[in-house]
Every structure is written in structure tokens, then in C-alpha cells.
Enzyme design. Sequence first.
Site, short mmCIF file in Angstrom:
data_model
loop_
_atom_site.label_atom_id
_atom_site.label_comp_id
_atom_site.label_asym_id
_atom_site.label_seq_id
_atom_site.Cartn_x
_atom_site.Cartn_y
_atom_site.Cartn_z
N LYS A 213 50.11 42.89 33.53
CA LYS A 213 49.39 42.47 34.75
C LYS A 213 50.35 41.75 35.72
CE LYS A 213 46.06 41.25 37.50
NZ LYS A 213 45.46 42.26 38.37
N CYS A 267 46.05 37.47 44.03
CA CYS A 267 46.79 38.11 42.92
C CYS A 267 48.28 38.17 43.21
CB CYS A 267 46.26 39.51 42.67
SG CYS A 267 44.69 39.53 41.80
#
Length: 416
Positions: A213, A267
Site C-alpha cells: 500500500k 493518501c
Amino acid sequence: MEQSPISTLTVVGLGYIGLPTAVFFANAGLTVRGVDTSDRVLQTLNEGRATFEEPGFSSLLTRALESGLLEVGKDIRPSDAFVIAVPTPLGEGRSFDNSYINSAADAIAPNLKGGELVVLESTSAPGTTEALAQRIVSSRPDLTLEEDRENSVYFAYCPERVIPGGITAEMPANDRVVGGTTETATCMAEELYKCFVRGSIRSSTAITAEMVKLTENAFRDVNIAFANELSLICADLEVDVWELIDLANLHPRVNILTPGPGVGGHCIAVDPWFLAASTQSAHLIRVAREVNDAKPEFVCSQIQNKIDSGSLKEVALFGLAFKADVGDLRESPALKIASLIAKRNPKVSLRVVEPNISHLPPSLEYADNVRLDSAEGALSNSELAVLLVAHSTFLSVDKRQFPEVEFLDFTGKWTD
Ligand SMILES: NC(=O)c1ccc[n+]([C@@H]2O[C@H](COP(=O)([O-])OP(=O)(O)OC[C@H]3O[C@@H](n4cnc5c(N)ncnc54)[C@H](O)[C@@H]3O)[C@@H](O)[C@H]2O)c1
């Protein structure tokens, strides 16, 4: 020891990731309890409404609630598996703040008896799933991380990579990575996600899955930083960066991204710091973050030069969101730029055009010199129009209709 199939699940944190996850699991036939600490979230869900706008999502939520397979509440109860999807913000000194994960862990621990799977979905620094496991067993010494005992508890990491605006389609369709702290945990997590994931499920270790991720977002950040740095070099050397990139991209193996006003959202602008904070070796990743974080100040200086050299009194700023065609202002460089320009130029009237919001955010509300306006209104009343976010509705602006207005484009999309 053969693991019995998971039929009851608790999802801890019913936000942008946890709520759709709970809904997809419930609609796949699991009995799901969604838990959140926020009264506002629980009240909205108990009224049958979603807490955010996402195309196609409310009908899925209604189905899950009306089937009785999804219920929501504040307290955690025993279940076969737990999915944690709580926030993981940047902490002090750009460190990884695991305090929400720790609270979730402490609330889950008393509900375990052995045999359960605990999956972490929150974006996390490498090693967080292992630390979560250790935290839970140290508060419950009657449980063990060793496999195949009656009192074994299993831990895995499973990152989410959905795009805002496309969650309903992407959550079941995207490929997933699951990584357990043990092999059995990995297999259990794989079986669990098979319930609703149609994409392929690749298995690995917990720490690799955590890094997948972070790596995805650091990759994007580094590539954007390269484009942003080119825009600074081109400004120094008086070269048109858009033409430069267009021509360089003619090379069959070169694909330079588009420079912009900076990098935002919760993010890409955040996650690379989790990698940078966990090792001394992340030089490029750290510098990329710095390059992207510095870009709004460069944009401000370019706007300021125009204001000062033309003694401008009326300026229009197009876009506040962190990227095109969303209304999400989190970590938005455009919002930062608008706030700085407003503060530094109290005598300049700023018209902000952001079709995805209905009122100004708190950081601009205070400013007497800022108002939200339509594109037409802003262009009819401004000397300078600055494109900060390339929302598709802005791209049809016919600049020739506003010959008095000077146009400044930080997205490369306002073509003549
Ligand atoms: N939003 C995205 O597009 C996205 C994509 C991939 C990964 N992530 C990651 O997923 C995680 C969750 O993100 P999000 O966007 O869903 O956050 P969010 O802020 O939308 O939702 C988090 C929810 O958790 C609740 N919460 C906080 N502490 C809690 C606790 N101890 N117990 C129960 N509930 C608690 C909050 O009230 C909130 O409703 C983060 O780590 C984020 O980085 C987000």
C-alpha cells in the site's frame, strides 16, 4: 487444526473504507456488526443513510440494512473475525500515528476466546500488524499467537486501494493483497475476502502487504515530484514545461506525469511519510514528499508576482479540491494556495470557483476578501484567472470571451 468458516464479522471504523467493506461482506451473506465511536456516524446509519456520497452506494447500504445482516453500534461484541478500518493520520514530526489502531485493538481484545481472525485494513507503517498482534496477546496472556491451539488468534493485513468516486465498482473488482503474520492467518484472510472480491487475491506476509500500500502511493508521489520539479526547472530556464513534457513523452519508454499545484488527499500526501519514518534508506521518497509539499509555495509566488506587477485588485482562483472532479478538500494544495493568497493580499478581492462545494471551508470563511462564485461570475469580474484544479467543467471555458482577463494555468489543461 481445521478452521471453521467465518460467518460473523465485526468491522471497526465505519468511514469511507470500513462502511462499504461492511456492506459488501453483509451482502455476501455474513452477519456483520459495524462499530464506530462517532454518534453522528451511527445516527446517520441508523436512519438508513450513508455518511458520504458515492455513486451506487446507498442502494447497497439499504440492502445490507434491510436484510438484517448488517447492524451498527458502538460496542464491540464477540465474532469470528474483525476488520479494523480506523484512521491512521500523520503524527508529530510526520510520524505514523497508530493511536486509533491501538484503541480498536484494546476494544477487540476482551471479546476474543481463540480461533478468531483480526484483519487490519488501515494504511499502516511496516510492522504494525505484528505490533497489533503483540499488543492484543500481551493484554490477554490466555491467548497465543502460536498456530493451531484452541486459544490461537490470527492476524493479517489487507490494504484497500479503491478510488473515491468509484468505490462501489472497485471494492469487489480490484485485486487484493492479503498478508498474515502466520500462514494460517494468510489462508483465513484469503478465504474471508473471497466472499465478495471478484478480483484476484494474492497472498504474502503481513509486512509485505503493509508495504504494498505504501509503495503504491510512494510510487505515485515520486513520479509526480519528478514532474513538479521539472516545472520549477522550466520556470528558472524560461522553458514551457507542458511543451517539454509533451515532446519528451514521444519517447516510447518515457511517460512523465503532469505537474500540478502540489499533491493532496489523505493518501499520496501522507502515506510515503510512513515509509520514510520507518527507515533511514528512504531518501528519494522523502525528497519527493518535500518537492511536492513545496510546490504550493512556488505557485503562490507566481500568483503573487502577477498581483504585484499588475497592481491587481480582482483575482479568480479555479478549484479548491485536492484533485479534478471531486469535492474532497483534504490536504488540498489548491486550498492552501487560496488561503495563503487571501491572507497575504487582504486588499485583493478573491473569487473562488469550486462547483463541488456549496460553502467555503473554515480556512477561507474568515477572510472578508474571499467569496465563492460561478465561473462566469468570476471571469466577468477578474483581472487574473488562475487554474489550480482541472475540473472538467473548467476545461470548456472559452478564454477568447474574456479578453481583459489574464490566464495562469498550473495544470496544463487550459489550452488556447
Ligand atoms: N479513504 C480512502 O480512499 C482510503 C483508501 C485506502 C486506505 N485508506 C485507509 O483506511 C483507513 C480508514 O480511512 P477512512 O477514509 O475510512 O477514514 P474515515 O475517517 O472516513 O473513517 C474512519 C472511521 O473510524 C471511526 N473510528 C475512529 N476510531 C475508532 C475506534 N477506536 N473504534 C471504532 N471506530 C473508530 C471514525 O469515527 C470514523 O467514522 C485509513 O488508514 C486510511 O488511510 C483510506
